[in-house]
Design an enzyme around this catalytic site. Structure first.
Site, mmCIF file in Angstrom:
data_model
loop_
_atom_site.group_PDB
_atom_site.id
_atom_site.type_symbol
_atom_site.label_atom_id
_atom_site.label_comp_id
_atom_site.label_asym_id
_atom_site.label_seq_id
_atom_site.Cartn_x
_atom_site.Cartn_y
_atom_site.Cartn_z
ATOM 1 N N ALA A 9 0.799 -1.225 0.000
ATOM 2 C CA ALA A 9 0.000 0.000 0.000
ATOM 3 C C ALA A 9 0.834 1.278 0.000
ATOM 4 C CB ALA A 9 -0.933 -0.001 1.210
ATOM 5 N N LYS A 10 2.148 1.153 0.007
ATOM 6 C CA LYS A 10 3.004 2.337 0.003
ATOM 7 C C LYS A 10 3.024 2.986 -1.389
ATOM 8 C CE LYS A 10 4.596 2.256 4.289
ATOM 9 N NZ LYS A 10 3.691 1.295 4.944
ATOM 10 N N PRO A 11 3.518 4.242 -1.483
ATOM 11 C CA PRO A 11 3.564 4.910 -2.796
ATOM 12 C C PRO A 11 4.223 4.061 -3.882
ATOM 13 C CG PRO A 11 4.020 6.505 -1.078
ATOM 14 C CD PRO A 11 3.934 5.156 -0.397
#
Length: 375
Positions: free
Chosen positions: A190-192
């Site tokens: 879910a990180k950039p």
């Protein structure tokens, strides 16, 4: 509606991702190999540093730096109070003491005035040796490194940038993960910039540190993996994750960072004056790991979240409990009154769906529910 739509991203790049994974399966080179080498080179070039060392996850990235810097019992490490548990966890894991610092009410990042006060308090008490500051690039916004670097130089402290949420952000053109003595990021999905499992990386211009980290992450190896010159850990990024990340890094640099900032502007145009929207200082760019609004109080925040859920709109609260109130840190002597801003944020923040594939219509629909609820 997805909070962070990884399905839309995969569908757009399905052919490229599937092909990259299949190549690893065909070559059967699952640990190390060209995919990891290529990724490390590209990441270092993007951030603008000499060295990128990939590893198993973002938490171990910070742990490896703590090991390489020999952070240990009796050392003080300064950490923002409003962040994910792992930033303080890696300090205690090494036997050192995390010193929590309240955050700025607008940026949510470490308050530099309170940081300097905390350093002086530790020095005056004389029980711990101040060693490291770990600023967090919360929700994608880089911390105030101009001031943090001034403070670190004044007190002879190292800076470890926790860029788990900040990859892609910048200050006056300088990229996140390029600040301090070393920086880390996370490739949690879910990180950039996320992979399809766990993964992390360390960035540094220090060649000696880079070589030490390469040893520590593979059982303290020397010239080869059967020549062990120190006690290390097993913390490697596998080739399939690197292959996925190479495709995603291209997408991130080509359009995703720009698209997520487009979504930020669309949200803010509709919600400004209705709720407190994210504040991005002049010269800063956020990679918007989260789009986080502030409400007046906990009751309104919780009721709004319930209303969004009724309309099939996901939302998240980052974070429901401050670091200084975590049971794992109950042995520390913290005064609740020292964390006024963090305590308030935990009761009033709410993160809305945010990702590069969020449509304008989705943003209109989400904003309408919020506006109708508050009016």
């Amino acid at each position: 509606m997805e909070f962070r739509d990884l399905k839309a991203q995969y569908n757009k790049y399905k052919t490229e991702i599937d092909s990259a994974i299949q190549e690893v399966l065909s070559n059967t080179n699952f640990i190390g190999g060209k995919e990891v080498d290529t990724l490390e080179r590209r990441l270092a070039e993007y951030v603008g540093v000499k060295n990128c060392i990939t590893c198993a996850n973002g938490t171990e990235a910070m742990t490896l730096v703590m090991m390489a810097w020999d952070i240990k019992e009796g050392d003080a490490v300064f950490v923002p109070d409003f962040t994910f548990f792992s930033t303080g966890e890696v300090v205690s894991f090494r036997g050192a003491t995390p010193v929590f610092v309240d955050v700025d009410k607008d940026t949510f990042n470490i308050d530099t005035v309170k940081l300097e006060e905390a350093i002086n308090e530790v020095l005056e008490e004389g029980k711990l040796a101040p060693k490291v500051i770990i600023p967090v690039d919360l929700f994608g916004l880089p911390a105030d490194y101009i001031e943090i670097e001034r403070i670190a130089k004044k007190y002879n402290l190292k800076i470890l940038e926790d860029g788990a949420q900040g990859f892609g952000g910048s200050i006056n053109g300088k990229k996140a993960c390029g600040f301090g003595d070393a920086a880390t990021t996370s490739f949690f999905p879910a990180k950039p910039l996320g992979c399809y499992g766990d993964g992390g990386a360390i960035f540094t211009n220090d060649e000696n540190l880079a070589n030490l980290l390469k040893s520590y992450k593979i059982h303290g190896k020397g010239d080869n993996k059967y020549d062990n010159v120190r006690i290390g850990v097993n913390s490697r990024l596998d080739s399939i994750q690197a292959a996925v990340l190479n495709i995603k890094l291209t997408a991130f640099t080509n359009h995703e960072l720009e698209d997520v900032n487009r979504a930020y502007k669309l949200y803010t145009e509709r919600l400004k004056g209705i709720v407190q929207t994210p504040i991005i200082p002049e010269g800063y760019v956020s990679s918007f790991a989260q789009y986080t609004i502030k409400l007046e109080n906990k009751e309104i925040r919780d009721n709004l979240q319930a209303r969004l859920k009724e309309n099939s709109i996901p939302s998240m609260i980052y974070y429901v409990k401050p670091m200084h109130k975590q049971e794992a840190f109950s042995y520390l002597e913290n005064k609740d009154c020292d964390f006024e801003i963090t305590n308030k944020l935990c009761e009033t923040v709410l993160s809305l769906p945010m990702h590069p594939y969020l449509s304008e219509q989705d943003i209109i629909n989400i904003s309408k529910v919020i506006i109708d609820f508050l009016n």
